[in-house]
Scaffold this active site. Structure first.
Site, PDB file in Angstrom:
ATOM      1  CG  ASP A 192      -2.274   0.686   0.913  1.00  0.00           C
ATOM      2  OD1 ASP A 192      -2.253   1.827   0.432  1.00  0.00           O
ATOM      3  OD2 ASP A 192      -3.325   0.059   1.141  1.00  0.00           O
ATOM      4  CG  HIS A 269      -5.042   1.627  -1.811  1.00  0.00           C
ATOM      5  ND1 HIS A 269      -4.940   2.161  -0.550  1.00  0.00           N
ATOM      6  CD2 HIS A 269      -6.361   1.684  -2.126  1.00  0.00           C
ATOM      7  CE1 HIS A 269      -6.147   2.506  -0.103  1.00  0.00           C
ATOM      8  NE2 HIS A 269      -7.027   2.232  -1.045  1.00  0.00           N
ATOM      9  CD  GLU A 325     -10.588   3.248  -0.272  1.00  0.00           C
ATOM     10  OE1 GLU A 325     -11.364   3.950   0.366  1.00  0.00           O
ATOM     11  OE2 GLU A 325      -9.520   2.810   0.191  1.00  0.00           O
TER      12      GLU A 325
HETATM   13  C1  ACM Z   1     -10.715  -0.969   1.681  1.00  0.00           C
HETATM   14  O1  ACM Z   1     -11.052  -0.807   2.861  1.00  0.00           O
HETATM   15  N1  ACM Z   1     -10.348   0.063   0.937  1.00  0.00           N
HETATM   16  C2  ACM Z   1     -10.729  -2.273   1.079  1.00  0.00           C
END
Ligand code: ACM
Ligand code: ZN
Length: 689
Positions: A192, A269, A325
């Site tokens: 991440d 991410h 996201e």
């Molecule tokens: C997440 O909580 N963005 C998977």
């Protein structure tokens, strides 16, 4: 033969339920005290588990036999291994795939003179031994029958080691605990923005650079420059696992029948990947880019090379490819992404994301693996064989299941255990609303109301513990346990065997034992519980009276309308969380401005309302409350002016703004001004006495 005996035992058994009924967690399918065979019933009585048992294991290969032997030791039993089923003092483990239909099920028959475990699989035998371990720990192992099998095949925990790196030993400690609770999937969030954690030989800067940052805490790092630094730089914070360490971890988990599912986030991410390899950024280049460029072929070369190394280490059938996201904005202006969209006939950036996920799926499928992605992978069309992990709610998982895909449920309202588990003022800074053990426990991934063709695709449940605010290991364990125990029971136990009143004392005992063993779970026996005001309705003079909102611009925010214009006088006080449909949230500049009509002139001694402050999501106290009263609804007399200086603090707080005295009035105007901090005002009830 033995199975027929077993059936008879189950069918003929008429003895009372055993005390063991409430010892084993997750709650087993069936526990029955006493053994009845061919009409002869042995009474329930303590089994002498302190003797040296003659252990024989059949139907298992050598590796499984060793694992099971280790589990017998871990259960605290003395034994010596024998080749054949002994006549007495035996502990016999037989793996017998035909013994029942249910995957990973087991039966424990405890006679006065020995114990027979029959299991569908080696994992089932391991689970039987976890039940045995709990009986030994409780000092209560009675003759009788336990029949048990899991409700779901996937019972998982996500550990986030990107935001804060943790040692292999720490992970093994959590694996130990998961195994005792019959959990079987550890989802490692390895990558991440805040740090890449797996050695990748073909892209060494992922660990020599993207695994390290300054400063240490995620919060300072995120709010600052989000800098990565070279390994060895003074003050560099982070770390990564070598392949050797990961192999060892995978084997350690496998010895406990836990599969590690690695997650390699893409295309979002991925800030840390782009920090290490900026050539994979999109061609318009704002400061923070977290999305890989899907237009560039080099992105695919890199991700495929990474996945090659991932599947070499992790034997898991499922590889998690993230997919959540994505910002997607850069893709709209990037020449390469735009060219890709034209060439592939992709109509929007959602389809561009799906293009990448489908390519990665194909790549992994060709290598015998399957993908799991977060529910956003549905947005531009779901890759043909993907399993969806549903986190933004249950809708994504249900939509995937309706389309014939498998789904794993991890909705944030129940399974995101980075939220506070007790009165927020008593807990460290965290994310999200109040999520106590009982709320987690109440979650059912596949309720009876779900259509069977949907529920058969719901493969299980997972607790996710994100670590943005969790620096220390003991804090991480505090968040993880005991809520993951509730998730273990959701994943394993049949609904009709689940009862929070019975579960809670079991969880308290497990927590106490964990503390004795040096774990740092949340100490459940000291739980404060929900906001006291919310537990009973409040009677007061304005209850049920009409509330008029002075100006629409002062109105509530739609997602926090609670009970609409009945909210502020419905007698219902809010809980610790503003998302409970009891707190009403006001977003407009004007704040709260309402008039209560008491219907007749009334003698009033107090008027008060509570507000909450949680600065993280932008919820603040008012900077001024004004209260005025009127007998005719036109001419108001101000009776209170309550200024308040806002202190920005990490801990949530609650405060009453009110007046006391004596006044005759029919109308009450209550006005709370919003401060210069942008954000919400939340109020639950205006109490008039
Ligand atoms: C997440 O909580 N963005 C998977
Ligand atoms: Zn691009």
């Amino acid at each position: 033969m033995r199975f027929i005996t077993l059936l008879l035992a189950l069918a003929l058994g008429t003895m009372s339920l055993s005390a063991q009924e409430n010892i084993i967690t997750p709650a087993p399918v069936k526990v029955q005290g006493g053994i009845c065979v061919d009409g002869y019933c042995a009474p329930a009585e303590p089994f002498d588990f302190r003797q040296t048992l003659k252990l024989n294991i059949s139907g298992a290969d050598e590796a499984d036999a060793e694992r099971l032997e280790a589990a017998v030791s871990a259960a605290g039993l003395n034994f010596k291994r024998v080749k054949r089923h002994a006549k007495s003092g035996f502990l016999s483990i037989n793996i017998f795939p035909e013994c029942m239909e249910q995957e990973d099920g087991y039966v424990i028959l405890t006679y006065p003179y020995g114990v027979d475990i029959t299991a569908k699989s080696a994992a089932g035998a391991f689970y039987a031994l976890q039940s045995v371990r709990q009986m030994v720990e409780a000092g209560d192992w009675q003759t009788g029958v336990i029949l048990d099998y899991p409700r779901f095949g996937y019972r998982g925990v996500l550990i986030d080691i990107s935001r804060h790196f943790r040692t292999v030993d720490f992970l093994k400690r959590q694996i130990d605990m998961m195994a005792r609770l019959k959990m079987n999937r550890l989802h490692l969030h390895l990558t991440d923005a805040a740090g890449w954690r797996m050695e990748i030989e073909s892209y060494p800067r992922l660990t020599s650079y993207a695994a390290w940052r300054t400063p240490d805490t995620w919060k300072e790092w995120w709010q600052g420059g989000r800098q990565h630094v070279d390994e060895g730089t003074e003050g560099a914070y982070g770390g990564y696992y070598t392949k050797e360490e990961l192999r060892d971890l995978v084997a350690y988990a496998a010895d406990r029948y836990i599969t590690i599912i690695p997650e390699i986030e893409m295309p979002g991410h991925s800030d840390e990947v782009l920090a290490a390899y900026p050539e994979l950024k999109c061609t318009n280049n704002p400061q923070f880019q977290g999305d890989l460029c899907i237009g560039k072929e080099a992105t695919f070369e890199m991700m495929q090379a990474i996945l090659d190394e991932v599947i070499e280490i992790f034997p898991s059938e499922y590889i998690h490819i993230g997919g959540d996201e994505c910002g997607k904005d850069n893709w709209k202006v990037c020449e390469d992404c735009q060219r890709r969209m034209r060439e592939e006939g992709l109509k929007d950036v959602d389809e561009l994301q799906s293009y990448m996920i489908e390519r990665m799926e194909r790549y992994l499928n060709e290598r015998g693996r399957q993908i799991i992605g977060w529910d956003e992978i549905l947005q531009g069309g779901l890759a043909p064989n993907a399993t969806v992990m549903s986190w933004r709610g249950e809708e994504g998982g249900i939509a995937a299941a309706e389309a014939g895909h498998d789904a794993i449920m991890s909705p944030h309202g129940y399974c995101y255990i980075d939220a506070p588990q007790d009165a927020p003022y008593s807990q460290p800074e965290s994310i999200g609303g109040y999520l106590p053990l009982d709320k987690v426990y109440s979650y059912d991934p596949a309720p009876a109301t779900m259509a069977p063709e949907v529920s058969r695709h719901i493969k299980g449940v997972q607790a996710n513990l994100w670590a943005e605010f969790i620096v220390e290991d003991d804090h991480y364990e505090h968040m993880l346990w005991p809520r993951a125990i509730a998730v273990a029971e959701i994943g394993w136990s049949e609904r009709e065997n689940m009862n929070f009143e019975e579960f809670r004392p079991r969880a308290v005992k497990i927590v106490d034992r964990m503390i004795e063993e040096g774990y740092t779970p949340f100490d459940l026996k000291n739980e404060i519980g929900n906001r006291p005001e919310s537990k009973t309705d409040v009677e007061h003079l304005a209850r049920g009276k009409k509330v008029t909102y002075i100006s629409p611009s002062f109105y509530w925010a739609p997602q926090y309308e609670a009970a609409g214009d009945a909210t502020l006088t419905d007698g219902k006080r809010g809980t610790w969380t503003y998302a409970d449909k009891r707190w009403q949230g006001f977003l407009g500049r004007g704040g709260v401005d309402v008039v209560i009509d008491m219907e007749e002139v009334t003698t009033i001694h107090s008027i008060a309302a509570d507000f909450m402050q949680i600065c993280g999501p932008g919820v603040y106290m008012p900077c001024l409350v004004e209260i005025a009263v009127s007998t005719d609804g036109e001419n108001y007399t101000k009776i209170a002016d309550i200024p308040h200086e806002i202190v920005v603090d990490e801990l949530p707080s609650f405060k009453s703004f009110g007046w006391e005295g004596e006044v005759e009035a029919r109308y009450i105007r209550y006005k709370a001004h919003r401060s210069n901090y942008s954000g919400f005002l939340f109020v639950d009830e205006i109490v008039v006495r």
